[in-house]
Design a protein around this motif. Structure first.
Motif: not given
Ligand code: SF4
Length: 287
Positions: A32, A34-36, A76
């Motif tokens: 991914c 991102f890390k969120c 996440c």
């Molecule tokens: S929620 Fe998790 S899998 Fe979804 S974009 Fe964010 S980091 Fe990526």
């Protein structure tokens, strides 16, 4: 033959969005952008749950299988699908091996009314190059509906667009319904607005299938952010439906705000998406 690094491959009920309640094969790709790590945290703070699990894992190699990993209540909830410290738990599989595995987990002979969810991580990273090979396999011929669950930041490659467009030709005797379920990340995710809200990317998805937006909401501020994002997408020409979805990968968090988010959706003429996998299956791995 194309290969994809697969974090999870399982059969369940789709719990979110347009296909909520539909029996589905879930193909979770690894990786991914991102890390969120802001989800479930006070604004400006980040969750350390995934990092703490990774530290323990590195020290004592405590988790042999993806399903052994603990669930998290902040950050996440799919952290193991992108965190580099867990990448060895996600095998690189050929299209043939993926299809064989899919045929094993569907509990009857071939596709019936199931749909395929290609999720992540972020499934529209480099794996776009592998999907034509996978989706053209003869044993996938009975599959009529596919959803890409994306964060809406990845442009479609020209090669993948050429592949997707064939299913929209009126004269083709084999068509497929393609959906882009776009979970655009608001500031509560911890990701920067300029990197997460990319309306022109999402508008292009609408040329190759049905696209809708899904915003994860916990607070009034999140909803105010969602309204700004919705305005930006509409200004760019986005026509699809908009869903609000409660935050919460675990029941204790989800149950705190699902009713409130449903009320917000009704009040504002937006769609509500549940997270059926939380009350039904406790959001365990493989559900
Ligand atoms: S929620 Fe998790 S899998 Fe979804 S974009 Fe964010 S980091 Fe990526």
């Amino acid at each position: 033959m194309s290969k994809i690094k697969i974090a999870e491959l399982f059969y369940s009920i789709q719990g979110e969005g347009r296909y909520m309640g539909v029996p589905s094969v879930f193909l979770r790709t690894f990786g991914c952008n991102f890390k969120c790590s802001g989800f479930g945290m006070p604004r400006g703070e980040v969750s350390h749950e995934a990092t703490d699990i990774a530290t323990t894992h590195k020290m004592i190699e405590s988790f042999q299988k993806y399903e052994d990993l603990p669930l998290v209540s902040t950050g996440c909830d799919s952290y193991a699908s992108w965190h580099p410290d867990f990448k060895e738990l996600s095998p690189m599989l050929t299209s043939e091996a993926i299809v064989e595995r899919i045929m094993e987990i569907i509990p009857h002979n071939g596709w019936k009314d199931e749909h395929l969810v290609i999720t992540g991580g972020e499934p529209l990273l480099g794996w776009q190059r592998a999907y034509p090979d996978l989706l053209s396999h003869p044993k996938m011929a009975g599959l009529k509906e596919i959803t890409f669950e994306t964060n809406g930041t990845q442009k479609l490659t020209d090669e993948f667009k050429d592949y997707l467009v064939q299913w929209q030709m009126p004269n083709i005797d084999f068509s497929r319904e393609i959906t882009f379920s776009v979970s655009a990340k608001l500031p509560c995710s911890g990701e920067a607005w300029e990197e997460a809200i990319l309306p022109e990317v999402v508008c292009e998805y609408e040329e190759y299938g049905t696209a809708y937006l899904k915003f994860v909401i916990a607070t009034e501020q999140d909803f105010a952010d969602a309204e700004c994002a919705i305005a930006a997408y509409r200004t760019a020409g986005f026509k699809g439906h908009i869903y609000l979805m409660p935050v919460g990968g675990v029941e204790s968090v989800y149950a705190l705000n699902n009713r409130r988010v449903a009320d917000l959706a009704m009040k504002n003429g937006l769609r509500y998406s549940d997270r059926l996998q939380v009350p039904l299956f406790k959001n365990e791995w493989g559900t």
